[in-house]
Design a protein around this motif. Sequence first.
Motif, PDB file in Angstrom:
ATOM      1  N   GLY A 118       0.766  -1.238   0.000  1.00 64.89           N
ATOM      2  CA  GLY A 118       0.000   0.000   0.000  1.00 64.89           C
ATOM      3  C   GLY A 118       0.793   1.282   0.000  1.00 64.89           C
ATOM      4  N   THR A 119       2.121   1.215   0.064  1.00 65.36           N
ATOM      5  CA  THR A 119       2.883   2.451  -0.057  1.00 65.36           C
ATOM      6  C   THR A 119       2.750   2.993  -1.475  1.00 65.36           C
ATOM      7  OG1 THR A 119       4.876   1.204  -0.631  1.00 65.36           O
ATOM      8  CG2 THR A 119       4.554   1.780   1.695  1.00 65.36           C
TER       9      THR A 119
ATOM     10  N   THR B 150       8.231   8.468  -0.351  1.00 71.32           N
ATOM     11  CA  THR B 150       7.369   7.297  -0.215  1.00 71.32           C
ATOM     12  C   THR B 150       6.191   7.661   0.684  1.00 71.32           C
ATOM     13  OG1 THR B 150       9.230   5.790  -0.475  1.00 71.32           O
ATOM     14  CG2 THR B 150       7.240   4.902   0.549  1.00 71.32           C
ATOM     15  N   LEU B 151       4.993   7.401   0.194  1.00 69.52           N
ATOM     16  CA  LEU B 151       3.773   7.796   0.898  1.00 69.52           C
ATOM     17  C   LEU B 151       3.115   6.560   1.500  1.00 69.52           C
ATOM     18  CD1 LEU B 151       2.441  10.075  -1.982  1.00 69.52           C
ATOM     19  CD2 LEU B 151       3.792  10.787  -0.003  1.00 69.52           C
ATOM     20  N   ASP B 152       2.475   6.741   2.660  1.00 71.49           N
ATOM     21  CA  ASP B 152       1.874   5.586   3.319  1.00 71.49           C
ATOM     22  C   ASP B 152       0.393   5.428   3.040  1.00 71.49           C
ATOM     23  OD1 ASP B 152       0.813   7.643   4.814  1.00 71.49           O
ATOM     24  OD2 ASP B 152       1.866   7.122   6.668  1.00 71.49           O
ATOM     25  N   SER B 153      -0.190   6.382   2.279  1.00 69.99           N
ATOM     26  CA  SER B 153      -1.615   6.268   1.986  1.00 69.99           C
ATOM     27  C   SER B 153      -1.986   7.197   0.841  1.00 69.99           C
ATOM     28  CB  SER B 153      -2.454   6.628   3.220  1.00 69.99           C
ATOM     29  OG  SER B 153      -2.335   8.018   3.502  1.00 69.99           O
ATOM     30  N   LEU B 154      -3.124   6.906   0.231  1.00 70.42           N
ATOM     31  CA  LEU B 154      -3.645   7.779  -0.812  1.00 70.42           C
ATOM     32  C   LEU B 154      -3.982   9.155  -0.256  1.00 70.42           C
ATOM     33  CD1 LEU B 154      -4.620   8.006  -3.780  1.00 70.42           C
ATOM     34  CD2 LEU B 154      -6.854   7.169  -3.005  1.00 70.42           C
TER      35      LEU B 154
ATOM     36  N   VAL C 136       3.976  -3.710  -2.685  1.00 70.63           N
ATOM     37  CA  VAL C 136       3.394  -5.055  -2.609  1.00 70.63           C
ATOM     38  C   VAL C 136       4.271  -5.880  -1.672  1.00 70.63           C
ATOM     39  CG1 VAL C 136       2.743  -7.126  -3.900  1.00 70.63           C
ATOM     40  CG2 VAL C 136       2.467  -4.867  -4.948  1.00 70.63           C
ATOM     41  N   ASP C 137       3.634  -6.699  -0.826  1.00 69.13           N
ATOM     42  CA  ASP C 137       4.370  -7.373   0.243  1.00 69.13           C
ATOM     43  C   ASP C 137       4.888  -8.757  -0.114  1.00 69.13           C
ATOM     44  OD1 ASP C 137       1.994  -8.741   0.138  1.00 69.13           O
ATOM     45  OD2 ASP C 137       1.431  -8.405   2.245  1.00 69.13           O
ATOM     46  N   ASP C 138       4.863  -9.110  -1.385  1.00 74.40           N
ATOM     47  CA  ASP C 138       5.362 -10.418  -1.794  1.00 74.40           C
ATOM     48  C   ASP C 138       5.807 -10.330  -3.252  1.00 74.40           C
ATOM     49  OD1 ASP C 138       5.329 -13.571  -1.328  1.00 74.40           O
ATOM     50  OD2 ASP C 138       4.409 -13.194  -3.275  1.00 74.40           O
ATOM     51  N   ALA C 139       6.983 -10.841  -3.544  1.00 72.05           N
ATOM     52  CA  ALA C 139       7.551 -10.692  -4.890  1.00 72.05           C
ATOM     53  C   ALA C 139       6.750 -11.440  -5.944  1.00 72.05           C
ATOM     54  CB  ALA C 139       9.004 -11.166  -4.888  1.00 72.05           C
TER      55      ALA C 139
ATOM     56  N   GLU D 176      -3.864   2.426  -7.426  1.00 72.59           N
ATOM     57  CA  GLU D 176      -3.834   1.849  -6.082  1.00 72.59           C
ATOM     58  C   GLU D 176      -4.994   0.881  -5.876  1.00 72.59           C
ATOM     59  OE1 GLU D 176      -3.747   3.383  -1.467  1.00 72.59           O
ATOM     60  OE2 GLU D 176      -5.453   3.811  -2.763  1.00 72.59           O
ATOM     61  N   ALA D 177      -6.188   1.271  -6.331  1.00 69.37           N
ATOM     62  CA  ALA D 177      -7.358   0.408  -6.158  1.00 69.37           C
ATOM     63  C   ALA D 177      -7.203  -0.894  -6.929  1.00 69.37           C
ATOM     64  CB  ALA D 177      -8.616   1.151  -6.611  1.00 69.37           C
ATOM     65  N   LEU D 178      -6.643  -0.812  -8.130  1.00 72.49           N
ATOM     66  CA  LEU D 178      -6.427  -2.020  -8.922  1.00 72.49           C
ATOM     67  C   LEU D 178      -5.425  -2.957  -8.249  1.00 72.49           C
ATOM     68  CD1 LEU D 178      -6.254  -0.685 -12.593  1.00 72.49           C
ATOM     69  CD2 LEU D 178      -7.898  -2.348 -11.699  1.00 72.49           C
TER      70      LEU D 178
END
Length: 358
Positions: A13-14, A66-70, A142-145, A259-261
């Motif tokens: 989500g960053t 780097t942003l932590d949210s929309l 994304v938290d997984d490659a 981001e939504a996608l």
Amino acid sequence: MDLGSRDAFDRTGTLGIEEEFFIVDADGRPTSGTDELVYGSEPPEILDGRLDHELFKFVIETQTPTLDSLASAREALTEVRSALVDHANRHGFSIAASGLHPAAKWRELEHAEKPRYRAQLDRIQYPQHRNTTAGLHVHVGVDDADKAVWIANELRWYLPIMLALSANSPYWNGFDTGLQSARARIFEGLPNTGVPTAFEDFEAFQRFERTMVETGSINDRGELWYDVRPHSSHGTVEVRTPDGQADPDRVLAFVEYIEALVDDLGERYDDGESGHDHRREFLDENKWRALRHGHGAELLSMDFSEPIPLGELVDRERSRLGISGIGDIYDCESGAERQRRLKEQGGLDAVCESLLIG
């Protein structure tokens, strides 16, 4: 040889927003300025380490932190743009945004001296010599490659929607191309661009990166300029499809959509959904329709069985994802349509003025 790492994919989500802009003079015409703005002076604090030039000395790139949210994207985008405009104004320049600058003639403009770009010019020749393009790049963590690769594969069908909505570059090298996004076609003259093939997993993608570098096909992995890619250093999926935009609300609409996608596709991956086996030729056809017709495009459906008007696709997407920005863009005049209207009404001066930011 830096190829990034699977370990980079550790946050979800960053956001990060990269924009390419044009440096222009008092008349809104392209002018070399990155030597002064990038190398010859200290940039504002928010741009420190986040300001660079591209191939031509009249193209400059910014990055948000780097942003932590929309929710934080609007403030960051506003701060970065304001800092760039103030920095440019102090040195006698202005800043403009579009996919291509309508007054830019590549034969009359200076290339950057940076060794990386000189090496590209030497290797690629004519297609890179004429590459006066500017785009919008959006990163989502994304938290997984392996998930990032899967998401990038799936995003390929959605990219023409973004391109059609963003189409903002009808003029190139002094003439009307008849296209809505000539930037997309000009940029595809370079190697390693356009819609990428699908990759089985992160290992397959990294193997591709390594082979391209080791065989001398590219100097570094940053020269894989595809419309979407897993970024193996930042740990993001990077979408590189839209034309540059002068209006920050349009930029934020694309950030919202991307981001939504990514969030939606990430949930599908976690639920074990199998991906689509899309033929690249059909994806290329949709991209062609988008860059040729813009808001008037009819894109092939997910199964490629029928054409669907862009407006219908936009309605489906904003309802499905609970977003609004892309609908607002579609409901308004497109960037390409606006440039053509202003050209007819007020000539090139009117178009150049309309592209200024700040």
